[in-house]
Design a protein around this motif. Structure first.
Motif, short mmCIF file in Angstrom:
data_model
loop_
_atom_site.label_atom_id
_atom_site.label_comp_id
_atom_site.label_asym_id
_atom_site.label_seq_id
_atom_site.Cartn_x
_atom_site.Cartn_y
_atom_site.Cartn_z
N ILE A 110 0.89 -1.14 0.08
CA ILE A 110 0.12 -0.05 -0.10
C ILE A 110 1.02 1.24 0.12
CG2 ILE A 110 -1.66 1.34 1.46
CD1 ILE A 110 -2.77 -1.29 2.40
N LEU A 111 1.80 1.21 0.86
CA LEU A 111 2.80 2.48 0.83
C LEU A 111 3.51 2.67 -0.33
CD1 LEU A 111 4.75 2.29 4.43
CD2 LEU A 111 3.20 4.16 3.34
N PRO A 169 0.91 6.12 -2.71
CA PRO A 169 1.24 7.50 -2.85
C PRO A 169 1.58 7.99 -4.25
CG PRO A 169 2.31 6.17 -0.91
CD PRO A 169 1.62 5.30 -1.89
N PRO A 170 2.57 7.31 -5.32
CA PRO A 170 2.68 7.73 -6.26
C PRO A 170 1.73 7.99 -7.32
CG PRO A 170 3.97 5.85 -6.02
CD PRO A 170 3.09 5.84 -4.87
N ILE A 171 0.63 7.09 -7.15
CA ILE A 171 -0.58 7.37 -8.04
C ILE A 171 -1.44 8.55 -7.67
CG2 ILE A 171 -2.98 6.37 -8.51
CD1 ILE A 171 -1.32 3.39 -8.09
N PHE A 172 -1.46 8.81 -6.16
CA PHE A 172 -2.28 10.04 -5.71
C PHE A 172 -1.50 11.26 -5.92
CE2 PHE A 172 -4.91 6.55 -4.19
CZ PHE A 172 -6.21 6.88 -4.54
N PHE A 173 0.01 11.02 -5.59
CA PHE A 173 0.69 12.38 -5.98
C PHE A 173 0.49 12.68 -7.23
CE2 PHE A 173 2.45 11.36 -1.85
CZ PHE A 173 2.93 12.80 -1.29
N SER A 213 7.82 12.83 -2.97
CA SER A 213 7.28 11.55 -3.14
C SER A 213 8.54 10.72 -3.60
CB SER A 213 6.19 11.72 -4.12
OG SER A 213 6.71 12.08 -5.19
N TYR A 214 9.64 11.32 -4.16
CA TYR A 214 10.71 10.48 -4.91
C TYR A 214 11.48 9.80 -3.56
CZ TYR A 214 10.23 13.03 -9.22
OH TYR A 214 9.66 13.26 -10.26
N LEU A 215 10.96 9.96 -2.45
CA LEU A 215 11.44 9.46 -1.26
C LEU A 215 11.16 7.80 -1.25
CD1 LEU A 215 10.82 11.62 1.81
CD2 LEU A 215 13.26 10.95 0.76
N LEU A 216 10.15 7.43 -2.04
CA LEU A 216 9.67 6.34 -2.21
C LEU A 216 10.29 5.73 -3.52
CD1 LEU A 216 5.95 6.35 -1.34
CD2 LEU A 216 7.70 5.12 -0.07
N PRO A 217 10.86 4.45 -3.88
CA PRO A 217 11.16 4.03 -4.91
C PRO A 217 10.22 3.82 -6.17
CG PRO A 217 11.30 2.30 -3.36
CD PRO A 217 11.05 3.40 -2.76
N LEU A 239 15.56 7.07 -13.75
CA LEU A 239 16.51 5.97 -13.57
C LEU A 239 17.41 6.32 -12.62
CD1 LEU A 239 16.62 5.09 -17.38
CD2 LEU A 239 15.54 3.74 -15.41
N PHE A 240 17.84 7.36 -12.50
CA PHE A 240 18.90 7.82 -11.55
C PHE A 240 18.67 7.45 -10.12
CE2 PHE A 240 20.34 11.08 -8.46
CZ PHE A 240 21.87 10.72 -8.23
N ILE A 241 17.28 8.05 -9.89
CA ILE A 241 16.42 8.03 -8.61
C ILE A 241 16.25 6.41 -8.16
CG2 ILE A 241 14.18 8.41 -7.15
CD1 ILE A 241 15.54 11.03 -7.40
N LEU A 242 15.95 5.87 -9.09
CA LEU A 242 15.72 4.24 -8.76
C LEU A 242 16.99 3.40 -8.62
CD1 LEU A 242 13.05 3.20 -11.63
CD2 LEU A 242 12.92 2.62 -9.20
N THR A 243 17.92 3.98 -9.18
CA THR A 243 19.47 3.28 -8.90
C THR A 243 19.74 3.73 -7.64
OG1 THR A 243 19.93 3.87 -11.34
CG2 THR A 243 21.80 3.20 -10.06
#
Lengths: 332, 332
Positions: free
Chosen positions: B261-262, B266-270, B284-288, B311-315
């Motif tokens: 859920i976490l 959040p990304p969908i609603f943000f 919201s980028y605090l979440l992968p 991609l940078f954030i995900l890495t």
């Protein structure tokens, strides 16, 4: 007998605490309430923004909703979101530009709306006939959704996890030699989950609807929670005794959540027109829960008798299955 | 290599893992089976009219802007307007013009439509149609359908979390983890095998779901693959962390449910609610999952500009999660 039943209740309560149900109870309450109060109630869809580029001031504009731009390039920039409408009055003819929304009807409306804004300001011309504001509707709507999802999950999964734990610990073998009636065991488990579900519903409603609104909603809502909780707990009880392990049970729950609960939610919340949903028993429970949240509950005369029969059948089935399990377990 | 083969064999026997693999593909196929017409009625403006009340030219105009539902009398129409599931606008005849009815709990957009419709329709009677240019949308598909498809692929990308957590907990429950202790295999080997398996399963499941849900062109293939690879890797590691920390199946299911859920909500609603330039959106980028979802939505809309950043954030998240996981067993 009374002492025995209270001993069973205490045992179930201890098992619930060991299974971290109280933690789950409070974390879910906190997480859902934060989501409702900080995110959901703020969700809105704004009116279409209309941008005007009129360098020579040719148009006489009365509307305050029009957004004025200084450069023509800004028009293209603003259109990129695919939502706004741009009016370019720099050429000979006034041009309206918009990015297609995918629906010809919506595009026609957007163009007409922009045109009407040019014509003048609009006062509030519609009559409001409803009893709720957007915020109060959002709160009631999401409270009902979360309650439905949570109640279909907690009793069903929770009672099964307790039963599987007891199976593993050999409790059924123990129960079969103790002077405990199968009805008492079924009742003790279902009663505890019913109390937990009712408490969750009370706290959740009061936190998210506010004290006074929550109180006015609670009597009708708790009646629906009672029915849903009993059905899900008893169904969980029966499934846990039929299926061999908790893993198979979770699998069954996943299928239930995806293909049984979700369509009900989609049809009930989005207004999608699916005729077959009328034959889905959970749909009527969801609508009743929603009706209770919005205080517009109108039930068929068959509603309560049907659910009482279903609960009776499930309870009988649960007792018989438990009796069979205890016979397998030992000496009964 | 042999170890991976055994892990794969073990997972193939685990129905929950198989379901985690096939569920997004199946859901994607079901959603693709729904026609765009099913969703257009939700997206377009709904007008509610009473039988034989409005003149035919008004009906024709309303039909060009949205969908019309005809009711036999005013009270049934008012009931439909008040239905909290819908955003319909009631239309009544008032002299030469119309009177709109709203329930008062609508989104701002529909509230504005209801308020402005009478003057919009009268303006249409008097004016000549302006020059309207409807630019084609970058994404040709229905917006709601695209969003649903993106959500399904996005869920598939993070299913590796459920896959790994359930696999490890299943092994713990069945006693396989105890056998693993005496096998000539280091913990690092074991977790590497699990990560690779979660990664391979997640990538395959996401790719198949993506192929079912939207046409992947050659230029979108590489960014899509990279997005899937990195998000699946982060999901696998999160799954390993849950599997390592939880002791029982119930607590693992609860934790997985909360983490999913976490990660997913959040990304969908943000994305739907908050402006991209808003500070809260950056948080919201605090979440992968956020970077993965925004990247995926960008691909759906044909916008690949921000992919490098996503991609940078995900890495960065993958590295952070791997470090956390490596440190976790030492702490224990």
């Amino acid at each position: 007998m009374k002492h025995l039943f209270s001993a069973l209740i205490i045992k179930e309560f201890q098992l619930m605490i060991a299974g971290r149900f109280l933690l789950l109870f409070f974390v879910s309450l906190l997480l859902y309430s934060c989501y409702i109060n900080f995110i959901y109630v703020r969700i809105d869809q704004d009116a279409y923004p209309v941008y005007l580029y009129d360098p020579e001031g040719r148009l006489t504009v009365h509307s305050s909703e029009l957004l004025f731009l200084d450069q023509q390039e800004q028009l293209q920039e603003k259109l990129k979101d695919g939502y706004g409408i741009a009016i370019d009055a720099s050429g000979e003819a006034v041009t309206f530009m918009l990015v297609s929304s995918g629906s010809g009807k919506t595009d026609s409306y957007r163009a007409a709306y922009a045109e009407s804004l040019l014509a003048g300001t609009h006062d509030k011309q519609a009559i409001r006939i409803g009893a709720f504001t957007k915020e109060s509707k959002s709160r009631r709507e999401i409270t009902c959704e979360f309650l439905f999802f949570e109640l279909t999950a907690v009793g069903f999964l929770g009672i099964a996890s307790l039963l599987f734990k007891e199976k593993k610990m050999g409790m059924f073998r123990l129960h079969s030699i103790l002077p405990v009636r199968t009805v008492s065991i079924v009742l003790s488990k279902v009663f505890l989950f019913l109390v937990a579900d009712l408490l969750f519903a009370v706290f959740f409603t009061l936190i998210n609807l506010g004290f006074y609104d929550g109180l006015s909603v609670l009597p009708g809502l708790l009646l629906q929670v009672l029915i849903l909780s009993l059905i899900m707990s008893l169904a969980g009880f029966c499934c846990a005794l039929i299926l061999s392990d908790f893993k198979q049970f979770s699998l069954f729950y996943l299928v239930l959540a995806t293909f049984i609960t979700t369509p009900v939610f989609l049809a009930g919340q989005t207004g999608l027109d699916w005729g077959f949903i009328q034959y889905h028993p959970m749909y009527h429970l969801f609508l009743a829960l929603k009706g209770a949240c919005f205080q517009t509950l109108s039930l068929s005369v068959f509603y309560f008798p049907v659910w009482i029969c279903v609960i009776g059948i499930l309870a009988t089935l649960a007792c018989r299955l438990l009796h069979r399990e205890m016979t397998k377990g030992g000496t009964l | 290599m042999k170890g991976w083969y055994y892990q794969l064999k073990n997972s193939c026997h685990d129905k929950l893992c198989l379901l985690a693999f096939f569920l997004p593909i199946l859901t994607g196929a079901l959603i693709s089976g729904l026609t765009e017409a099913d969703f257009s009625s939700v997206q377009e403006i709904s007008f509610y009219v009473v039988e034989n009340m409005l003149p035919s030219d008004t009906i024709a105009l309303l039909e060009s802007y949205g969908n019309i539902t005809v009711f036999p009398d005013i009270s049934s129409m008012e009931q439909a307007v008040n239905n909290p599931s819908t955003q319909g606008i009631g239309i009544l005849q008032k002299g030469d013009s119309i009177q709109t009815l709203l329930s008062g709990d609508e989104l701002t957009l529909y509230s504005v439509v209801g308020d402005t419709l009478p003057s919009l329709l009268s303006a249409q009677d008097m004016q000549v149609s302006p020059l309207v240019t409807v630019l084609p949308s970058e994404s040709s598909a229905n917006t709601l359908l695209s969003l649903l498809n993106a959500i399904v692929i996005f869920t598939a990308m993070f299913m590796g979390c459920t896959f790994n957590a359930m696999s490890i907990i299943g092994e713990k429950e069945d006693g396989i983890s105890l056998i693993n202790e005496v096998l000539p295999m280091t913990k690092a080997d074991y977790f590497l095998q699990k990560i690779m398996l979660g990664l391979a399963g997640g990538i395959l499941s996401s790719l198949l779901t993506a192929l079912v849900c939207f046409p992947v062109t050659s230029e979108k293939l590489l960014p899509l693959l990279l997005l899937i690879l990195l998000s699946t890797l982060s999901a696998s590691v999160i799954g390993l962390i849950i599997g390592t920390c939880c002791t029982g199946l119930m607590s693992a299911i609860t934790s997985t449910k909360l983490v999913m859920i976490l990660l997913l909500a959040p990304p969908i609603f943000f994305y739907l609610v908050i402006d991209q330039n808003h500070l809260l959106f950056k948080f919201s980028y605090l979440l992968p999952s956020s970077a993965a979802f925004y990247g995926l939505i960008g691909l759906f809309q044909g916008n690949t500009a921000g992919n490098g950043f996503y991609l940078f954030i995900l890495t960065f998240h993958c590295l952070l999660l791997l470090i956390l996981f490596v440190r976790l067993p030492r702490r224990k």
